[in-house]
Design a protein around this motif. Structure first.
Motif, short mmCIF file in Angstrom:
data_model
loop_
_atom_site.label_atom_id
_atom_site.label_comp_id
_atom_site.label_asym_id
_atom_site.label_seq_id
_atom_site.Cartn_x
_atom_site.Cartn_y
_atom_site.Cartn_z
N ASP A 1 11.51 0.79 12.26
CA ASP A 1 10.86 -0.45 12.65
C ASP A 1 9.40 -0.13 12.91
OD1 ASP A 1 10.33 -3.02 13.40
OD2 ASP A 1 11.17 -2.83 15.40
N GLY A 2 8.65 0.06 11.84
CA GLY A 2 7.25 0.42 11.99
C GLY A 2 6.46 -0.07 10.80
N PRO A 3 5.20 0.32 10.74
CA PRO A 3 4.35 -0.16 9.65
C PRO A 3 4.75 0.43 8.30
CG PRO A 3 3.20 1.47 10.96
CD PRO A 3 4.51 1.19 11.65
N ALA A 4 4.47 -0.30 7.27
CA ALA A 4 4.73 0.16 5.91
C ALA A 4 3.55 -0.21 5.05
CB ALA A 4 6.00 -0.47 5.37
N LEU A 5 3.16 0.67 4.16
CA LEU A 5 2.08 0.40 3.22
C LEU A 5 2.70 0.06 1.88
CD1 LEU A 5 -0.32 3.34 4.12
CD2 LEU A 5 -0.45 0.97 4.87
N LEU A 6 2.46 -1.15 1.43
CA LEU A 6 2.98 -1.60 0.15
C LEU A 6 1.81 -1.94 -0.76
CD1 LEU A 6 5.73 -4.04 1.47
CD2 LEU A 6 6.03 -1.67 0.77
N SER A 7 1.96 -1.66 -2.04
CA SER A 7 0.89 -2.01 -2.97
C SER A 7 1.50 -2.50 -4.28
CB SER A 7 -0.01 -0.81 -3.24
OG SER A 7 0.72 0.20 -3.90
N GLY A 8 0.69 -3.21 -5.02
CA GLY A 8 1.12 -3.66 -6.33
C GLY A 8 2.32 -4.58 -6.28
N ARG A 9 3.26 -4.30 -7.17
CA ARG A 9 4.44 -5.15 -7.31
C ARG A 9 5.29 -5.17 -6.04
NH1 ARG A 9 9.82 -4.63 -10.03
NH2 ARG A 9 10.32 -6.74 -10.63
N GLN A 10 5.38 -4.05 -5.33
CA GLN A 10 6.18 -4.01 -4.11
C GLN A 10 5.65 -4.99 -3.08
OE1 GLN A 10 4.74 -1.26 -5.41
NE2 GLN A 10 6.44 -0.10 -6.23
N ARG A 11 4.34 -5.09 -2.96
CA ARG A 11 3.75 -6.00 -1.99
C ARG A 11 4.10 -7.44 -2.35
NH1 ARG A 11 -1.90 -4.68 -1.88
NH2 ARG A 11 -1.93 -5.60 -3.93
N ARG A 12 3.97 -7.80 -3.61
CA ARG A 12 4.27 -9.16 -4.05
C ARG A 12 5.75 -9.48 -3.84
NH1 ARG A 12 3.11 -8.82 -9.26
NH2 ARG A 12 5.27 -8.71 -9.93
N CYS A 13 6.63 -8.56 -4.21
CA CYS A 13 8.07 -8.79 -4.05
C CYS A 13 8.44 -8.93 -2.58
CB CYS A 13 8.87 -7.67 -4.70
SG CYS A 13 8.82 -7.71 -6.49
N PHE A 14 7.89 -8.06 -1.73
CA PHE A 14 8.21 -8.13 -0.31
C PHE A 14 7.79 -9.48 0.26
CE2 PHE A 14 6.85 -7.71 4.11
CZ PHE A 14 8.04 -7.29 4.68
N PHE A 15 6.58 -9.90 -0.05
CA PHE A 15 6.10 -11.16 0.51
C PHE A 15 6.94 -12.33 0.02
CE2 PHE A 15 3.49 -14.95 0.54
CZ PHE A 15 3.14 -14.99 1.88
N THR A 16 7.17 -12.42 -1.29
CA THR A 16 7.87 -13.59 -1.81
C THR A 16 9.34 -13.60 -1.44
OG1 THR A 16 8.25 -12.50 -3.94
CG2 THR A 16 6.30 -13.90 -3.74
N LYS A 17 9.98 -12.45 -1.37
CA LYS A 17 11.41 -12.41 -1.07
C LYS A 17 11.71 -12.44 0.42
CE LYS A 17 12.68 -11.95 -5.34
NZ LYS A 17 13.13 -13.08 -6.07
N CYS A 18 10.89 -11.76 1.23
CA CYS A 18 11.20 -11.62 2.65
C CYS A 18 10.48 -12.63 3.52
CB CYS A 18 10.86 -10.21 3.12
SG CYS A 18 11.81 -8.95 2.30
#
Length: 124
Positions: free
Chosen positions: A76-93
Motif C-alpha cells: 500500500d504505497g506509491p507506484a510509478l506507472l508510465s505509458g500503457r500501464q498508466r492509461r490502463c490503471f487510470f481507465t480500469k481502476c
C-alpha cells in the motif's frame, strides 16, 4: 529480405534450447514456479549433465523455501506507472463508474451528474 518481385534471401540458422520448469503449490494455494532456460548455437554448447542437475536441485531447494515463506503483506504505497500501464490503471481502476459517455441519453447523463463534486479516490 523480400522484394516486390518475389526475391527472398533466407539465412538458415540452428540453435538448441533447453527449458527446465519446476512447480509447486504453497499451503495458501499460491502456485510457485521456477524456470531456467539455456540456449546455445548447438547442442554441444548446452551445459553438462552435472551443471543441469545442480541447477535442478537449486530450483527444488528454492521452491521448498518459498513454500515455507510467510505470505507477503499487501503493498500500500506509491507506484510509478508510465505509458500503457498508466492509461490502463487510470481507465480500469479510477475512471470506471464515474466517466461520462456524452451520448446524450438521459439515464447516463443523470448518472454522470450524480458523480459531479464527489471524490473519485481516497485521501492520501
Amino acid at each position: 529480405m523480400v522484394s516486390s518481385e518475389g526475391a527472398a534471401i533466407e539465412t538458415p540458422s540452428a540453435s538448441a534450447r533447453l527449458v527446465m520448469e519446476a512447480q509447486t503449490r504453497a499451503g495458501d494455494g499460491m502456485d510457485l514456479l521456477r524456470v531456467e532456460t539455456f540456449q546455445a548455437p548447438a547442442v554441444s554448447g548446452l551445459p553438462s549433465e552435472a551443471v543441469l542437475m545442480a541447477k535442478a536441485e537449486k530450483m527444488a531447494a528454492d521452491l521448498k523455501e518459498l513454500r515455507k515463506a510467510p505470505v507477503a503483506e499487501p503493498y500500500d504505497g506509491p507506484a510509478l506507472l508510465s505509458g500503457r500501464q498508466r492509461r490502463c490503471f487510470f481507465t480500469k481502476c479510477w475512471a470506471t463508474g464515474w466517466k461520462g459517455t456524452g451520448n446524450g441519453t438521459k439515464k447516463r447523463d443523470r448518472h454522470s451528474r450524480r458523480k459531479l463534486g464527489r471524490k473519485c479516490c481516497r485521501n492520501f
